[in-house]
Write a protein that holds these residues in place. Structure first.
Motif, mmCIF file in Angstrom:
data_model
loop_
_atom_site.group_PDB
_atom_site.id
_atom_site.type_symbol
_atom_site.label_atom_id
_atom_site.label_comp_id
_atom_site.label_asym_id
_atom_site.label_seq_id
_atom_site.Cartn_x
_atom_site.Cartn_y
_atom_site.Cartn_z
ATOM 1 N N LYS A 119 1.256 -1.545 -0.435
ATOM 2 C CA LYS A 119 0.366 0.499 -0.016
ATOM 3 C C LYS A 119 0.593 1.055 0.093
ATOM 4 C CE LYS A 119 -3.980 -1.686 2.304
ATOM 5 N NZ LYS A 119 -4.960 -2.315 3.149
ATOM 6 N N ALA A 120 1.695 0.739 0.883
ATOM 7 C CA ALA A 120 3.031 2.354 1.151
ATOM 8 C C ALA A 120 3.625 2.795 -0.117
ATOM 9 C CB ALA A 120 3.961 2.054 2.091
ATOM 10 N N ILE A 121 3.795 2.016 -1.364
ATOM 11 C CA ILE A 121 4.473 2.319 -2.532
ATOM 12 C C ILE A 121 3.571 2.202 -3.910
ATOM 13 C CG2 ILE A 121 6.907 0.969 -1.835
ATOM 14 C CD1 ILE A 121 5.473 -1.262 -4.250
ATOM 15 N N GLY A 122 1.798 2.318 -3.423
ATOM 16 C CA GLY A 122 1.355 2.566 -4.403
ATOM 17 C C GLY A 122 0.593 1.565 -4.855
ATOM 18 N N ARG A 123 1.164 0.175 -4.320
ATOM 19 C CA ARG A 123 0.342 -1.465 -5.795
ATOM 20 C C ARG A 123 -0.101 -2.022 -4.449
ATOM 21 N NH1 ARG A 123 3.127 -1.628 -10.812
ATOM 22 N NH2 ARG A 123 1.262 -3.185 -10.726
ATOM 23 N N SER B 98 10.256 4.250 6.671
ATOM 24 C CA SER B 98 10.623 4.647 7.426
ATOM 25 C C SER B 98 8.924 4.547 8.321
ATOM 26 C CB SER B 98 11.210 6.369 7.927
ATOM 27 O OG SER B 98 12.680 5.783 7.230
ATOM 28 N N GLY B 99 7.844 5.396 7.437
ATOM 29 C CA GLY B 99 7.009 5.545 7.845
ATOM 30 C C GLY B 99 5.670 3.708 8.358
ATOM 31 N N VAL B 100 6.781 3.256 7.351
ATOM 32 C CA VAL B 100 6.244 2.363 7.372
ATOM 33 C C VAL B 100 6.780 0.873 8.573
ATOM 34 C CG1 VAL B 100 4.862 1.882 5.572
ATOM 35 C CG2 VAL B 100 6.338 0.729 5.253
#
Length: 424
Positions: free
Chosen positions: A281-285, A328-330
């Protein structure tokens, strides 16, 4: 005799060593050459030990490593100071008949003796444990070899590149598929081995505190290399099925791989199973989670190259700064690949006292690498330059009880260099 010299030395050290320095008062004689043994002594010195570095009148060859390719070339003798800071220096020809009496006094003075001379030469010099323990039963004799004390290759000379890296199996695995073994980073195995030897010394000192007995401790570059490679060596011991050498485009695991960001920064990515959904989800996929090519382990194994190609495209679209924030966010594990010139600017190094000031070395050598151990509440000794060849000969000999006439006799007999022969 020598009380004045001893007092002067102790006074000069008093401001450097905190009163609670763990090894304050511990006496160490470093007879070892190159890196592993001397670096173990450096760790002891970092916590207050009084270390005497003994080398031939011509000097330890490691003094010149700054001009030995493939080590980076510099005017400053940076490898020498790294492995011998905070020591007093003594030049002694161990082959000279007069050296024996000096060795005897040093052994009687010492708590710890560090030796890495190959055993055949050590036996000729009468420096084996059995040769010296009678002088000081409380001595901790720290012995480092290339391949161990026993076996067909016990007497072979060894550097970390041969014994730690090549013989242990490490060098066979630290390369990509289709590539030949490469040349490892000089000193990397030695410095890992130094921590192992330090640990053995400290273990023996603890035992001596409990029993009053000294003893002999040992490790080898081979043992330390196998320990570093132990996950794979243990796998071999139980006949595990090994994957082939790492192939970045078809890795054993596409989310444990090396990728390149848009700014050409390579980074290592390690995504554990519990982080897959968050990272996708964080990488947009998020679609990758339901893609039939990757939806079950069997299909994923077959389609690893396709997933790697997709991730190559994704990660190549943004610079490392962007991915730093995303990962870092995840809270996913990652690491940008840095070269030495970039590493020294990493703020983590100075914030954690990994790089510290170095006093007195001159030139551009104003900082050094601290040993990797920290004891909370105990400040390490401030790092000071390594000694010149024979710099403290007279001071040490007087401290050991030699008179001025005795010292002159040692000079005339060739056991120690004459003043005019001293090399800086």
């Amino acid at each position: 005799m020598g009380d004045e010299a001893t007092t002067a030395h102790n006074d000069s050290e008093e401001t450097d060593m905190a009163s609670d320095n763990i090894f304050s008062g511990l006496k160490v004689v470093d007879l070892a050459s190159f890196i592993a043994g001397p670096s173990a002594a450096v760790i002891l010195s970092d916590f207050g030990a009084d270390v005497i570095k003994v080398e031939p009148p011509s000097g330890d060859l490691w003094r010149h490593a700054n001009n030995m390719p493939p080590q980076p070339v510099a005017e400053d003798a940076y490898p020498w100071h790294l492995a011998n800071r905070n020591k007093r220096g003594m030049a002694l020809d161990l082959k000279s008949p007069g050296a024996r009496q000096v060795i005897e006094k040093l052994v009687k003075w010492a708590d710890v003796l560090i030796v890495n001379t190959p055993h055949p030469a050590r036996a000729r010099l009468k420096l084996e444990y059995e040769d010296v323990v009678g002088w000081n039963p409380r001595l901790i004799y720290a012995d480092i070899t290339g391949f161990g004390e026993k076996g067909p290759d016990a007497d072979l000379p060894g550097f970390d590149i041969t014994a730690y890296w090549a013989r242990s199996g490490l060098l066979s695995m630290t390369r990509d598929a289709g590539a030949p073994p490469t040349w490892p980073v000089a000193g990397s195995g030695d410095n890992a081995t130094a921590v192992g030897l330090y640990s053995a010394i400290v273990t023996a000192l603890y035992r001596r505190e409990r029993t009053g007995e000294g003893g002999r401790v040992t490790t080898s570059l081979l043992a330390e290399g196998v320990w570093s490679a132990s996950v794979s060596i243990q796998a071999a011991l139980c006949d595990a099925k090994f994957f082939g050498l790492h192939d970045r485009k078809s890795p054993a695991n596409a989310v444990m791989n090396v990728y390149r960001a848009a700014d050409d920064t390579w980074f290592v990515l390690v995504v554990t199973s519990d982080k897959l959904e968050a990272v996708a989800k964080a990488i947009g996929r998020p679609d990758l989670l339901t893609d039939p090519r990757f939806s079950d382990p069997a299909k994923l194994m077959i389609n690893r190259p396709q997933l790697t190609a997709i991730l190559d495209e994704v990660f190549g679209a943004q610079p490392m700064e962007y991915w730093y924030k995303v990962f870092s966010g995840v809270h996913v594990t990652f690491g940008a690949v840095r070269n030495p010139q970039e590493v020294i600017d990493d703020p983590q190094l100075r914030a954690n006292d990994i790089v510290v000031p170095l006093e007195g070395a001159g030139g551009k050598l104003t900082s050094t690498i601290s040993s990797p151990l920290q004891i909370h509440g105990v400040a390490k000794v401030s790092a000071k330059r390594a000694p010149h060849i024979g710099e403290h000969n007279e001071e040490i000999l007087r401290q050991l009880g030699f008179s001025a006439d005795d010292i002159d006799g040692l000079r005339e007999g060739g056991a120690i260099p004459k003043a005019k022969e001293r090399v800086v």
